[in-house]
Design an enzyme around this catalytic site. Structure first.
Site, PDB file in Angstrom:
ATOM      1  N   ASP A   1      99.194   3.528  91.610  1.00 10.56           N
ATOM      2  CA  ASP A   1      98.058   4.427  91.809  1.00 10.56           C
ATOM      3  C   ASP A   1      98.504   5.884  91.787  1.00 10.56           C
ATOM      4  OD1 ASP A   1      96.384   2.229  92.137  1.00 10.56           O
ATOM      5  OD2 ASP A   1      96.628   2.196  94.320  1.00 10.56           O
TER       6      ASP A   1
ATOM      7  N   TYR B   1     108.203  -3.331  97.027  1.00 13.23           N
ATOM      8  CA  TYR B   1     107.693  -2.012  97.408  1.00 13.23           C
ATOM      9  C   TYR B   1     108.253  -1.628  98.771  1.00 13.23           C
ATOM     10  CZ  TYR B   1     104.096  -1.516  93.753  1.00 13.23           C
ATOM     11  OH  TYR B   1     103.433  -1.368  92.559  1.00 13.23           O
TER      12      TYR B   1
END
Length: 321
Positions: free
Chosen positions: A55, A125
């Protein structure tokens, strides 16, 4: 056609996410423009496929993508270079053309069956937080979320323990068109980065690792005057590491946002567990800011299993798997 694997990193602060968008600066747009310029193609003729779309504002140090290029077009990258392959020439040239907030680590022919997105076995992540206990280093401001409260790491770990396994993360994520929010989380944990000193050999005796260990537990009055007792930048930060086969939109940041609510004492561990057990978007917590999130790594199976993995992951999954 030759398929090329590209490993890259980027600071996501100034990018409007990965995916190409008209009128917006994106990672895909910059990379495809650089490849098109070197190969003397129009940007529309270059199509990059990525392991995981990030994003706006999200960073990556282990992003992977692939691009298919006709061999005669790839030869254009050689130009006046001698003694190098076409893929090596393209790697050298594209590394110099991409903007300063991007880095190309490698560019090479992909093994047979490789698909950057569908062949991946898992993605890793890390979300970084500087809470009230952490020393807030302004140099890290673009990659660390600042939280004024001291967070309860034990409670946060109790909460995220319920995410491990195959679950529908509908309370924390949005499905892609035609997809689901069912994902398999392999690992999820919060930890505080221990104090680490960047100390050369010999300052405290023994190797660098032994020296740093001694220094952390040493008398402050004894170590204060040591010129090379330099504290590592990430010391004291809270990090959330999560590994899954794939992630749905907003999934990691929403898990972080809910974790922080638990860590602040505003929500309970049982509330978090219920959100995992009964997936629904009730709107009580939103995603944490993008700045703290980094795609650290994408893992792949052995070359012999790449095509098999890609075929399996394309199937729409259910909780009965």
């Amino acid at each position: 056609m030759m398929r090329l694997r590209i490993d890259l990193a980027y600071d996501g602060t100034e990018f409007h996410g990965w995916a190409r968008q008209t009128g917006q600066r994106t990672v895909q747009g910059e990379l495809e423009s650089a490849l098109a310029k070197i190969l003397r193609l129009s940007p529309e003729e270059v199509q990059v496929t990525v392991a995981g779309r990030t994003d706006a504002g999200v960073h990556a140090v282990g992003q992977v993508c692939h691009v298919d290029v006709a061999e005669e077009v790839l030869e254009r990258a050689i130009g006046h270079m001698t003694g190098v392959s076409a893929s090596e020439a393209l790697f050298r040239r594209v590394s110099r053309v991409v903007p300063g907030d991007m880095s190309i680590f490698s560019l090479e022919p992909a093994p047979e069956g490789f698909d950057a997105r569908f062949s991946a076995s898992d993605r890793v992540y890390v979300y970084r937080v500087a809470d009230a206990r952490a020393q807030r280093d302004p140099r890290l401001a673009r990659m660390v979320l600042r939280v004024d409260d001291e967070l309860d790491v034990h409670a946060m770990n109790e909460a995220v323990s319920s995410t491990v396994g195959l679950h529908d993360f509908g309370s924390f994520a949005l499905p892609n068109p035609g997809g689901t929010t069912i994902r398999e989380v392999k690992y999820a944990a919060w930890q505080r980065v221990p104090d680490m000193l960047l100390t050369p050999d010999g300052v405290y005796g023994g190797g660098a690792q032994a020296s740093a260990t001694q220094a952390v537990g040493a008398d402050p009055e004894l170590t204060a005057g040591v010129a090379y007792g330099i504290r590592a930048a990430e010391s004291g930060l809270l990090t959330f590491t999560i590994i899954a086969d794939a992630f749905a939109r907003n999934m990691v940041r929403s898990l972080v946002g809910a974790s922080i609510a638990v860590g602040r004492g505003k929500k309970t561990v049982s509330w978090f567990h219920e959100k995992v057990a009964y997936p629904q978007r009730e709107g009580l917590t939103g995603p944490a800011p993008a700045c703290g999130l980094t795609l650290e790594r994408v893992n792949y199976p052995s070359d012999a299993l790449l095509a098999q993995r890609a075929d399996a992951i394309r199937a729409v999954r259910t909780l009965e798997e």
